[in-house]
Every structure is written in structure tokens, then in C-alpha cells.
Design a protein around this motif. Structure first.
Motif, PDB file in Angstrom:
ATOM      1  N   UNK A   1       4.065  -1.879  -5.303  1.00 45.05           N
ATOM      2  CA  UNK A   1       5.193  -1.104  -4.759  1.00 45.05           C
ATOM      3  C   UNK A   1       6.216  -2.006  -4.078  1.00 45.05           C
ATOM      4  N   UNK A   2       5.737  -2.999  -3.327  1.00 42.94           N
ATOM      5  CA  UNK A   2       6.670  -3.900  -2.627  1.00 42.94           C
ATOM      6  C   UNK A   2       7.412  -4.762  -3.649  1.00 42.94           C
ATOM      7  N   UNK A   3       6.681  -5.281  -4.636  1.00 41.98           N
ATOM      8  CA  UNK A   3       7.262  -6.202  -5.610  1.00 41.98           C
ATOM      9  C   UNK A   3       7.269  -5.537  -6.981  1.00 41.98           C
ATOM     10  N   UNK A   4       6.274  -5.893  -7.804  1.00 41.33           N
ATOM     11  CA  UNK A   4       6.205  -5.356  -9.170  1.00 41.33           C
ATOM     12  C   UNK A   4       4.782  -5.552  -9.694  1.00 41.33           C
ATOM     13  N   UNK A   5       4.521  -5.051 -10.870  1.00 30.62           N
ATOM     14  CA  UNK A   5       3.161  -5.125 -11.430  1.00 30.62           C
ATOM     15  C   UNK A   5       2.712  -6.563 -11.667  1.00 30.62           C
ATOM     16  N   UNK A   6       3.650  -7.421 -12.060  1.00 32.86           N
ATOM     17  CA  UNK A   6       3.289  -8.816 -12.361  1.00 32.86           C
ATOM     18  C   UNK A   6       2.788  -9.521 -11.094  1.00 32.86           C
ATOM     19  N   UNK A   7       3.449  -9.256  -9.977  1.00 28.55           N
ATOM     20  CA  UNK A   7       3.026  -9.864  -8.706  1.00 28.55           C
ATOM     21  C   UNK A   7       1.661  -9.316  -8.302  1.00 28.55           C
TER      22      UNK A   7
ATOM     23  N   UNK B   1      -3.454   3.674   5.336  1.00 30.28           N
ATOM     24  CA  UNK B   1      -2.160   3.679   6.042  1.00 30.28           C
ATOM     25  C   UNK B   1      -2.048   2.441   6.922  1.00 30.28           C
ATOM     26  N   UNK B   2      -3.149   2.151   7.638  1.00 28.33           N
ATOM     27  CA  UNK B   2      -3.141   1.020   8.564  1.00 28.33           C
ATOM     28  C   UNK B   2      -2.998  -0.299   7.797  1.00 28.33           C
ATOM     29  N   UNK B   3      -3.755  -0.428   6.728  1.00 33.55           N
ATOM     30  CA  UNK B   3      -3.723  -1.685   5.973  1.00 33.55           C
ATOM     31  C   UNK B   3      -2.383  -1.873   5.270  1.00 33.55           C
ATOM     32  N   UNK B   4      -1.825  -0.799   4.765  1.00 31.05           N
ATOM     33  CA  UNK B   4      -0.507  -0.910   4.114  1.00 31.05           C
ATOM     34  C   UNK B   4       0.536  -1.408   5.108  1.00 31.05           C
ATOM     35  N   UNK B   5       0.414  -0.957   6.359  1.00 30.04           N
ATOM     36  CA  UNK B   5       1.359  -1.435   7.383  1.00 30.04           C
ATOM     37  C   UNK B   5       1.151  -2.931   7.651  1.00 30.04           C
ATOM     38  N   UNK B   6      -0.106  -3.339   7.791  1.00 28.13           N
ATOM     39  CA  UNK B   6      -0.387  -4.763   8.014  1.00 28.13           C
ATOM     40  C   UNK B   6       0.173  -5.607   6.882  1.00 28.13           C
ATOM     41  N   UNK B   7      -0.044  -5.144   5.663  1.00 33.27           N
ATOM     42  CA  UNK B   7       0.381  -5.921   4.487  1.00 33.27           C
ATOM     43  C   UNK B   7       1.907  -5.935   4.381  1.00 33.27           C
TER      44      UNK B   7
ATOM     45  N   UNK C   1      -8.109  -2.391  -4.334  1.00 34.18           N
ATOM     46  CA  UNK C   1      -7.220  -1.759  -5.333  1.00 34.18           C
ATOM     47  C   UNK C   1      -5.980  -1.164  -4.650  1.00 34.18           C
ATOM     48  N   UNK C   2      -6.205  -0.536  -3.493  1.00 36.43           N
ATOM     49  CA  UNK C   2      -5.092   0.032  -2.732  1.00 36.43           C
ATOM     50  C   UNK C   2      -4.112  -1.040  -2.275  1.00 36.43           C
ATOM     51  N   UNK C   3      -4.640  -2.189  -1.894  1.00 33.15           N
ATOM     52  CA  UNK C   3      -3.763  -3.294  -1.485  1.00 33.15           C
ATOM     53  C   UNK C   3      -2.955  -3.769  -2.698  1.00 33.15           C
ATOM     54  N   UNK C   4      -3.599  -3.857  -3.848  1.00 35.80           N
ATOM     55  CA  UNK C   4      -2.884  -4.311  -5.053  1.00 35.80           C
ATOM     56  C   UNK C   4      -1.779  -3.307  -5.418  1.00 35.80           C
ATOM     57  N   UNK C   5      -2.094  -2.045  -5.235  1.00 36.42           N
ATOM     58  CA  UNK C   5      -1.098  -0.997  -5.482  1.00 36.42           C
ATOM     59  C   UNK C   5       0.096  -1.152  -4.538  1.00 36.42           C
ATOM     60  N   UNK C   6      -0.211  -1.476  -3.294  1.00 30.17           N
ATOM     61  CA  UNK C   6       0.832  -1.691  -2.286  1.00 30.17           C
ATOM     62  C   UNK C   6       1.709  -2.885  -2.679  1.00 30.17           C
ATOM     63  N   UNK C   7       1.092  -3.937  -3.190  1.00 26.06           N
ATOM     64  CA  UNK C   7       1.848  -5.129  -3.643  1.00 26.06           C
ATOM     65  C   UNK C   7       2.755  -4.742  -4.812  1.00 26.06           C
TER      66      UNK C   7
END
Ligand code: PGA
Length: 250
Positions: free
Chosen positions: A196-202, A141-147, A188-194
């Protein structure tokens, strides 16, 4: 497309200009690995001599911080234009030491990320939880907020070229490395967050480093994980061991 590994040293507040040049001369022959982007993150005063000493090598230079204004009355700060003119290619932003000791917020980090991108400098944006947060079960949760705050108004095309460094605070400078499974889980969680924000390619293109007590003995195992695209290395980047970390696959 396979992501190229990126292994960066973070010298922190170590090395005078003359010591810095001597260290570069020692490390130069040891950090040759065409499979890896090699970066030395150095104190501001060392940037000019280190860029000079790295000319004609595979080593790119990073600043350890940067201000988000173009110029003006900001005593003691360094502007993106100064870094570009000096030959800097990367900038470490939002390191936990800067967040902790110098009170940098996610919003400050975001302003710096946007400014660096505007000037063609690649941000290495740091994130990571404290031991307390890990024990409370709120790491992601904390890292997703930072990112998410750090990447506000960054486009997908810009994000693709960025580097994110996951550095659990409890592992920095403590000799207590995250296990490769713990590090992989968060990367992996950070990549998942990316995604969600953008798309799989990003998400597939952005590079995510692990940092926190990386050394010659644990680098290969960490860098073998699917979502770990290299490391941000503090203490061990000041020693010949950094060559072994860069050449982890040789
Ligand atoms: P360490 O530092 O490798 O000395 O733990 C990592 C960092 O703070 O970037």
C-alpha cells in the motif's frame, strides 16, 4: 524472484569482548548455509573484535542501535560513520526493548532508518504488539502505524533492501513463541502494508523476519511460511543451537 532468508542473532547486552570472540569461534563452523544471509547483532563494544573474528566467513555484523546524527555532542552515542568504518553492514533499529526502556519513538526510529540508509547500512527495523494490544484486537493497526512512520521518506528502492523484524513483545524472551500461523498472519499484513505504501514489487522484495523465542525446534516451521523470510533470534543466538537455526533447511 525468491527472497533469500536472513537469520540474525541479537546478542542484546551479553558477551564481553573476549567472550564475544570465543562465541564467534564456536559458531563459525556451525552457521555455514549458503541459502541464508547470516548476521550477528552484537553490543557496540564487541563490534570491532567480532568483525575481525568474522573476516573471511559468511557472517555479517550488525549493531544493535545507532544514533541519527553524524557526530557531535551526544555523549555515549554511536554514529553511522563509526559503524561503517568498523565494518558493520546492518543495524537493528527500534527493538521493543529500546522503545520500552529507552523511550524510542516511531519518529526516532524513522530518523535512524534514514541515516542508516544514507550511510549504506541496512536497517533491520523492528515492530511488534504487546499482549494487551493483541487482546484488544489492534495488533495490525499498531504495527501498520509503526511501519508507516518508520518508513517515512524512505523510497521504494531503499525499502526493497531493508529488513523488517516482526517481534510480538509477548513472545520475546518468554519461551512463548507465536504459532507459525500467527506469525505468518502478521508478516503477510506487513507485506500488504508495504504494497500500500509503495507497490507490489517493493512488497515482494523486502525481507520480513519473525522474532520471539525462535529456537532450534521451531525455526523450520516458522521459516517455511510464505511471508517469513528468516528470524531475529535473541537467547538462542548465544548458543550452538544458533547453528541449527541457521541450518534449519539442512
Ligand atoms: P528471544 O529474543 O529470541 O530471546 O525471544 C528475540 C529478540 O528480542 O530479538
Amino acid at each position: 524472484m525468491a527472497r533469500k532468508k536472513i537469520i540474525a542473532g541479537n546478542w542484546k547486552m551479553n558477551m564481553t569482548p573476549s567472550e564475544a570472540v570465543a562465541l564467534v569461534e564456536t559458531l563459525k563452523p556451525l552457521v555455514q548455509n549458503e541459502d541464508v544471509d547470516v548476521v550477528f547483532g552484537v553490543p557496540a563494544i564487541d563490534i570491532v573484535p567480532v568483525v575481525e573474528a568474522c573476516k573471511g566467513t559468511n557472517i555479517a555484523v550488525a549493531a544493535e542501535n545507532m544514533y541519527f546524527e553524524e557526530s557531535g555532542a551526544y555523549t555515549g552515542e554511536i554514529s553511522p560513520k563509526m559503524l561503517v568504518d568498523a565494518g558493520v553492514k546492518y543495524v537493528i533499529l527500534g527493538h521493543s526493548e529500546r522503545r520500552d526502556y529507552f523511550k524510542e519513538t516511531d519518529a526516532d526510529v524513522n530518523k535512524k532508518v534514514l541515516k542508516a540508509i544514507e550511510h549504506g547500512i541496512t536497517p533491520i527495523m523492528c515492530c511488534g504488539e504487546s499482549l494487551e494490544q493483541r487482546e484488544q484486537g489492534i495488533t495490525m493497526d499498531f504495527i501498520r502505524q509503526q511501519v508507516k512512520i518508520g518508513l517515512q521518506n524512505v523510497t521504494a528502492d531503499q525499502a526493497k533492501k531493508m529488513v523488517i523484524a516482526y517481534e510480538p513483545i509477548w513472545a520475546i524472551g518468554t519461551g512463548k513463541t507465536a504459532t507459525s500461523e500467527q506469525a505468518e498472519e502478521v508478516c503477510k499484513g506487513i507485506r500488504q502494508c508495504i504494497a500500500e505504501i509503495y507497490d507490489d514489487a517493493t512488497a515482494a522484495e523486502i525481507r520480513i523476519q519473525y522474532g520471539g523465542s525462535v529456537n532450534a525446534g521451531n525455526a523450520a516451521e516458522l521459516f517455511a511460511m510464505e511471508d517469513i523470510d528468516g528470524g531475529l533470534v535473541g537467547g538462542a543466538s548465544l548458543k550452538p543451537d544458533f547453528g541449527k537455526i541457521v541450518c534449519y533447511n539442512k
